[in-house]
Design a protein around this motif. Structure first.
Motif, mmCIF file in Angstrom:
data_model
loop_
_atom_site.group_PDB
_atom_site.id
_atom_site.type_symbol
_atom_site.label_atom_id
_atom_site.label_comp_id
_atom_site.label_asym_id
_atom_site.label_seq_id
_atom_site.Cartn_x
_atom_site.Cartn_y
_atom_site.Cartn_z
ATOM 1 N N GLU A 2 9.002 -7.913 18.553
ATOM 2 C CA GLU A 2 8.437 -8.321 19.832
ATOM 3 C C GLU A 2 6.924 -8.165 19.828
ATOM 4 O OE1 GLU A 2 10.296 -6.035 22.864
ATOM 5 O OE2 GLU A 2 12.196 -7.123 22.737
ATOM 6 N N CYS A 14 2.412 -6.260 16.728
ATOM 7 C CA CYS A 14 3.761 -5.817 17.083
ATOM 8 C C CYS A 14 4.054 -4.559 16.283
ATOM 9 C CB CYS A 14 4.777 -6.913 16.790
ATOM 10 S SG CYS A 14 4.845 -7.398 15.062
ATOM 11 N N LYS A 33 2.393 -17.451 24.651
ATOM 12 C CA LYS A 33 3.268 -16.301 24.524
ATOM 13 C C LYS A 33 2.844 -15.214 25.501
ATOM 14 C CE LYS A 33 5.712 -17.774 20.967
ATOM 15 N NZ LYS A 33 7.154 -18.030 21.053
ATOM 16 N N GLY A 36 6.102 -8.965 24.823
ATOM 17 C CA GLY A 36 7.556 -8.811 24.807
ATOM 18 C C GLY A 36 8.285 -9.997 24.211
ATOM 19 N N ASP A 37 7.596 -11.131 24.062
ATOM 20 C CA ASP A 37 8.225 -12.301 23.438
ATOM 21 C C ASP A 37 8.467 -12.023 21.949
ATOM 22 O OD1 ASP A 37 8.218 -13.688 25.774
ATOM 23 O OD2 ASP A 37 6.593 -15.063 25.242
ATOM 24 N N THR A 38 9.442 -12.702 21.411
ATOM 25 C CA THR A 38 9.765 -12.550 19.994
ATOM 26 C C THR A 38 8.776 -13.325 19.128
ATOM 27 O OG1 THR A 38 12.127 -12.299 20.492
ATOM 28 C CG2 THR A 38 11.532 -12.896 18.226
#
Length: 277
Positions: A2, A14, A33, A36-38
């Motif tokens: 994430e 990350c 983005k 917390g986004d992948t």
């Protein structure tokens, strides 16, 4: 993984499986983005572990360098890795991004820093210099700013093999000379230079090359530097004259070598940059 932090469209951070913060670069990694986004791993081109010291430098860089230059720097270094097999480190990425941003800004303002090692770079590191010339074209295509050929010489030094740099520039003896010169600068100007700052890193890099030239008795051609630059620097800050005299005396004593006007001017320019930070 994430996303922990978004530096710009091409650089994010990350946590890896070890819990270490890492920097990821790649075209569009941070585009649209949020935290917390992948991470889209198929877009990742470089991974760097971000320790506390490098985190501070990265934050400094992000605060004062336009975001688009990170992507520009990443693409150029990726080309260097592909064409020359140059291993890219986080320090290289940060220093090169900072250099590109400064070079573009100087060119916009009509300021030219003469490259006193241009001829040597063109000769010794021909492949690296040729790639740099192509990257000058690429930078103009992306920014509309045409950097002078002197900057191609500076760029090429970032592309040289790391082990070769170490052999030529990183002996314990040379590092001691560099440390002593930094102390002279601090004493004359009554300052404490931040060892974590990018300005300090640039100064040390220049001093290593300077000491190398002195030790090899290959000082720059004095005709390269305009005398007016010297007079302007001294007029703006007379302490530069005292500082340069102390450094010249130090070099004379320790290395039994004289220092010419071209080397003095270039030293003054780097000291001025330190004072400006």
């Amino acid at each position: 993984m994430e996303i922990l932090k978004i530096y710009n469209n091409n650089v994010v951070s990350c946590l890896n499986k070890k819990g270490e913060e890492i920097i990821l670069t790649g075209a569009g990694l941070g585009f649209k983005k949020k935290i917390g986004d992948t991470v889209e791993m198929n877009k990742v081109t470089q991974k760097f572990v971000l320790d506390d010291g490098k985190k501070k430098k990265m934050n400094q860089l992000v605060q004062r360098v336009p975001k688009e230059y990170f992507g520009l720097s990443e693409e150029i270094l990726r080309q260097a890795e592909t064409v020359l097999g140059k291993k890219i480190t986080l320090s290289t990425f940060m220093n090169f991004t900072d250099h590109i941003a400064g070079a573009i800004q100087r060119t916009k303002e009509g300021i030219l820093l003469p490259n006193l090692v241009l001829m040597e770079v063109k000769t010794i590191w021909k492949e690296e210099f040729d790639l740099s010339l192509k990257m000058i074209d690429y930078i103009e295509e992306k920014t509309g700013v045409r950097l002078p050929v002197d900057e191609a010489g500076y760029m090429a030094l970032y592309f040289t093999p790391e082990d070769q740099k170490e052999r030529e520039n990183r002996s314990l003896e040379m590092l001691q000379y560099v440390t002593d010169i930094v102390k002279i600068i601090e004493a004359v100007f009554e300052i404490n230079i931040d060892r974590d700052s990018l300005a300090y890193m640039r100064l040390v890099t220049h001093l290593r090359f300077f000491i190398g030239r002195v030790m090899n008795k290959e000082l720059r051609d004095e005709t390269i530097v305009n005398e007016n630059i010297y007079k302007l620097l001294v007029a703006n800050d007379p302490r530069l004259l005292d500082c340069s005299r102390y450094i010249v005396a130090f070099v004379k004593k320790e290395l039994e070598s004289d220092v010419n006007r071209a080397e003095i001017v270039y030293l003054m320019i780097h000291i001025t940059q330190i004072l400006g930070n």
